[in-house]
Design a protein around this motif. Structure first.
Motif, mmCIF file in Angstrom:
data_model
loop_
_atom_site.group_PDB
_atom_site.id
_atom_site.type_symbol
_atom_site.label_atom_id
_atom_site.label_comp_id
_atom_site.label_asym_id
_atom_site.label_seq_id
_atom_site.Cartn_x
_atom_site.Cartn_y
_atom_site.Cartn_z
ATOM 1 N N TYR A 53 -95.101 -34.617 -45.022
ATOM 2 C CA TYR A 53 -96.271 -34.864 -44.037
ATOM 3 C C TYR A 53 -96.075 -34.241 -42.899
ATOM 4 C CZ TYR A 53 -99.485 -36.852 -40.639
ATOM 5 O OH TYR A 53 -100.251 -37.184 -39.484
ATOM 6 N N THR A 54 -94.447 -34.509 -42.206
ATOM 7 C CA THR A 54 -94.335 -34.157 -40.917
ATOM 8 C C THR A 54 -94.028 -32.640 -40.844
ATOM 9 O OG1 THR A 54 -93.274 -36.256 -40.730
ATOM 10 C CG2 THR A 54 -92.423 -34.580 -39.361
ATOM 11 N N LEU A 55 -93.394 -32.169 -42.182
ATOM 12 C CA LEU A 55 -93.050 -30.641 -41.926
ATOM 13 C C LEU A 55 -94.632 -29.923 -42.047
ATOM 14 C CD1 LEU A 55 -90.156 -30.428 -44.229
ATOM 15 C CD2 LEU A 55 -90.156 -30.017 -41.902
ATOM 16 N N ARG A 56 -95.645 -30.291 -42.713
ATOM 17 C CA ARG A 56 -96.785 -29.438 -42.797
ATOM 18 C C ARG A 56 -97.816 -29.713 -41.736
ATOM 19 N NH1 ARG A 56 -98.437 -30.200 -49.354
ATOM 20 N NH2 ARG A 56 -96.617 -29.278 -50.243
ATOM 21 N N LYS A 57 -97.199 -30.648 -40.933
ATOM 22 C CA LYS A 57 -98.302 -30.971 -39.591
ATOM 23 C C LYS A 57 -97.463 -30.367 -38.226
ATOM 24 C CE LYS A 57 -97.635 -35.048 -37.772
ATOM 25 N NZ LYS A 57 -97.282 -35.085 -36.285
ATOM 26 N N GLU A 115 -92.515 -26.811 -32.514
ATOM 27 C CA GLU A 115 -91.893 -28.121 -32.531
ATOM 28 C C GLU A 115 -90.596 -28.341 -33.210
ATOM 29 O OE1 GLU A 115 -96.074 -30.644 -31.965
ATOM 30 O OE2 GLU A 115 -95.726 -29.637 -33.809
ATOM 31 N N LEU A 116 -90.526 -27.526 -34.313
ATOM 32 C CA LEU A 116 -89.348 -27.607 -35.305
ATOM 33 C C LEU A 116 -88.080 -26.961 -34.700
ATOM 34 C CD1 LEU A 116 -89.051 -28.641 -38.147
ATOM 35 C CD2 LEU A 116 -89.656 -26.637 -39.163
ATOM 36 N N ARG A 144 -87.824 -21.136 -43.024
ATOM 37 C CA ARG A 144 -87.283 -21.554 -44.367
ATOM 38 C C ARG A 144 -88.200 -23.126 -44.446
ATOM 39 N NH1 ARG A 144 -84.262 -18.697 -47.060
ATOM 40 N NH2 ARG A 144 -83.510 -20.313 -48.491
ATOM 41 N N LEU A 145 -88.025 -23.879 -43.522
ATOM 42 C CA LEU A 145 -88.395 -25.142 -43.788
ATOM 43 C C LEU A 145 -90.031 -25.460 -43.893
ATOM 44 C CD1 LEU A 145 -86.147 -26.952 -41.235
ATOM 45 C CD2 LEU A 145 -86.343 -27.695 -43.789
ATOM 46 N N ILE A 146 -90.467 -24.602 -42.923
ATOM 47 C CA ILE A 146 -92.225 -24.336 -43.029
ATOM 48 C C ILE A 146 -92.728 -23.836 -44.254
ATOM 49 C CG2 ILE A 146 -94.086 -23.303 -41.655
ATOM 50 C CD1 ILE A 146 -92.900 -23.699 -39.251
ATOM 51 N N LYS A 147 -91.952 -22.635 -44.656
ATOM 52 C CA LYS A 147 -92.429 -21.708 -45.820
ATOM 53 C C LYS A 147 -92.420 -22.876 -46.984
ATOM 54 C CE LYS A 147 -90.667 -18.078 -48.862
ATOM 55 N NZ LYS A 147 -91.983 -17.607 -49.155
ATOM 56 N N TYR A 148 -91.197 -23.438 -47.287
ATOM 57 C CA TYR A 148 -90.831 -24.094 -48.605
ATOM 58 C C TYR A 148 -91.454 -25.670 -48.465
ATOM 59 C CZ TYR A 148 -87.872 -20.289 -49.931
ATOM 60 O OH TYR A 148 -87.432 -19.069 -50.311
ATOM 61 N N SER A 149 -91.810 -26.117 -47.413
ATOM 62 C CA SER A 149 -92.602 -27.462 -47.371
ATOM 63 C C SER A 149 -93.991 -27.234 -47.922
ATOM 64 C CB SER A 149 -92.572 -27.992 -45.970
ATOM 65 O OG SER A 149 -93.202 -27.148 -45.121
ATOM 66 N N ARG A 150 -94.476 -25.850 -47.736
ATOM 67 C CA ARG A 150 -95.891 -25.493 -48.187
ATOM 68 C C ARG A 150 -95.825 -25.327 -49.736
ATOM 69 N NH1 ARG A 150 -99.380 -25.446 -44.180
ATOM 70 N NH2 ARG A 150 -100.913 -24.148 -45.231
ATOM 71 N N ARG A 202 -80.026 -33.856 -43.135
ATOM 72 C CA ARG A 202 -80.143 -34.382 -41.816
ATOM 73 C C ARG A 202 -81.329 -33.991 -40.733
ATOM 74 N NH1 ARG A 202 -73.837 -34.166 -41.913
ATOM 75 N NH2 ARG A 202 -73.949 -31.805 -41.013
ATOM 76 N N ILE A 203 -81.486 -32.757 -41.356
ATOM 77 C CA ILE A 203 -82.751 -32.068 -40.537
ATOM 78 C C ILE A 203 -84.128 -33.004 -40.795
ATOM 79 C CG2 ILE A 203 -84.206 -29.774 -40.308
ATOM 80 C CD1 ILE A 203 -81.227 -28.520 -40.146
ATOM 81 N N LEU A 204 -84.212 -32.947 -42.140
ATOM 82 C CA LEU A 204 -85.282 -33.694 -42.744
ATOM 83 C C LEU A 204 -85.431 -35.146 -42.148
ATOM 84 C CD1 LEU A 204 -85.317 -32.633 -46.651
ATOM 85 C CD2 LEU A 204 -86.516 -31.573 -44.294
#
Length: 407
Positions: free
Chosen positions: A253-257, A262-263, A276-282, A306-308
């Motif tokens: 939820y947080t990554l897709r929001k 912000e990230l 990479r985080l935004i791409k693969y969270s989707r 840790r980042i998550l």
């Protein structure tokens, strides 16, 4: 009086920890023991199996006299930052005479030799690290090779996790010009990353894997009876075991929001990792898939986890910079103590400039930095309890409502 400090997670407290604690008292001639313990999240980027108060009770029941909390902003970090926060906290008490930590090496002289390089960073050493980073190597790998070059010897000592932490502890003692004397005990039996139980001194990783498979009975005998009973009690209440998979939906939820900007502000996100985080969270459908896609040779699984956790709780790089610029940990938060620990608290109150905190019901009375660090801790706990199996135990405000454990 000889006060020894130890830095622990006790996730959970097992026979290996008991061996380390007793052996440490023996080699240092300690009469009193202070443990700096991670709170509800651990250094490798995961939630603790059971909460910090249950783990503090285990520690006190097995021979620790005072348990103080390593603030979240230092607990879920690289070895360097984790070690700085913990050592700074012990040093700030102004009553600790020695520290004893486990290591695969068991050789304090060899560990100290490497710590000196890291503490004072000769130019040739820094140049070597930059060279290997440009080749695409991860920072730990680049550092390991650079140290081998500098010492003109094998750097295998940096290939194991407890050695790495031990070196960071010594390095920070040097940088702080601390009076605390370091000792080390050679780690026995299972390795840190061992995933199976081979004897009665397993790794905490092996115990967690067994619990993830719901085989509680298989860990009986791997920890002191009183700790095993505490685990069962917490599990029966529906307050564990807690795993990172329990936060799969909040993390997605947080990554897709969040947006890219912000990230990029989140602690430890750099060099395009936000993309990479935004791409693969989707694209990913579960947490393990997300982590495996984001992970690269340079960005380890532990760093990704840790980042998550930082993203879910909202820890920005700027937060850590501000705390570090103002002396690191801002207070001494007490999780539990016995009668000897009560006497230690009296000494700390006399000698330390940091405030001792046992009750956080009213954070408004504290200066801004203390208030900020306490609020981050409370937020981290409010999200942690969402991993409990029992919905009745998921109420917010546990950090404000829970008093220190007294044994």
């Amino acid at each position: 009086m000889h006060v020894m400090g130890i830095i622990v997670e006790y996730n959970p407290f097992h026979n290996g920890h008991l061996y380390h604690l007793n052996k440490s008292k023996e080699v240092t001639d300690a009469t009193h023991v202070i443990a700096v313990m991670s709170g509800n999240y651990i250094q490798r980027g995961e939630p603790a199996l059971v909460d910090k108060w249950a783990r503090a009770k285990m520690a006190l029941s097995c021979g620790v006299d005072l348990v103080i909390e390593l603030p979240f902003v230092y607990a879920v970090q690289s070895a360097e930052i984790f070690a700085y926060g913990a050592i700074k906290l012990l040093d700030s008490t102004n009553i600790v005479d020695s520290i004893c930590f486990g290591s695969e090496s068991g050789d304090i002289k060899a560990l100290t030799k490497i710590a000196e390089i890291l503490a004072y960073e000769p130019n040739s050493f820094k140049s070597s690290i930059k060279k290997y980073l440009k080749q695409g190597r991860s920072f730990p790998e680049a550092r390991q090779i650079a140290i081998a070059e500098h010492l003109k010897a094998s750097s295998n000592i940096l290939a194991t996790p407890n050695n790495i932490l031990a070196i960071e502890y010594i390095k920070n003692l040097m940088r702080l010009n601390s009076k605390i004397k370091p000792y080390t005990i050679k780690r026995i039996s299972s390795g840190y990353h061992d995933v199976v139980i081979r004897d009665n001194i397993p790794s905490a990783t092996a115990i967690r894997n067994i619990l993830k498979a719901s085989n509680m009975h298989k860990i009986n005998g791997t920890m002191p009876d009183i700790c095993y009973e505490e685990l069962i009690k917490e599990f029966n209440k529906g307050k564990g075991p807690v795993f990172i998979e329990d936060f799969e939906m909040p993390i997605f939820y947080t990554l897709r929001k969040v947006n890219k900007r912000e990230l990029m502000e989140i602690q430890d996100v750099s060099e395009g990792l936000e993309n990479r985080l935004i791409k693969y969270s989707r694209e990913a459908g579960n947490l393990n898939e997300l982590i495996s896609h984001v992970k690269t040779k340079r960005y380890t699984m532990t760093r990704i986890k840790r980042i998550l956790i930082h993203t879910m709780i909202g820890i920005k790089e700027q937060d850590l910079k501000i705390f570090n610029a103002n002396g690191g940990p801002q207070y001494i938060r007490v999780l539990g103590f016995n009668e000897k620990g009560r006497n230690l608290l009296k000494l700390i109150k006399e000698r330390s400039q940091l405030p001792i905190i046992t009750n956080v019901r009213n954070t408004a009375k504290y200066p801004a930095l203390i208030k900020s660090m306490l609020e981050i801790e409370a937020r981290a706990t409010d999200l942690y309890v969402l991993g409990f199996k029992n919905p009745l135990e998921r109420k917010a405000g546990r950090d404000q409502m829970t008093s220190p454990i007294v044994v």
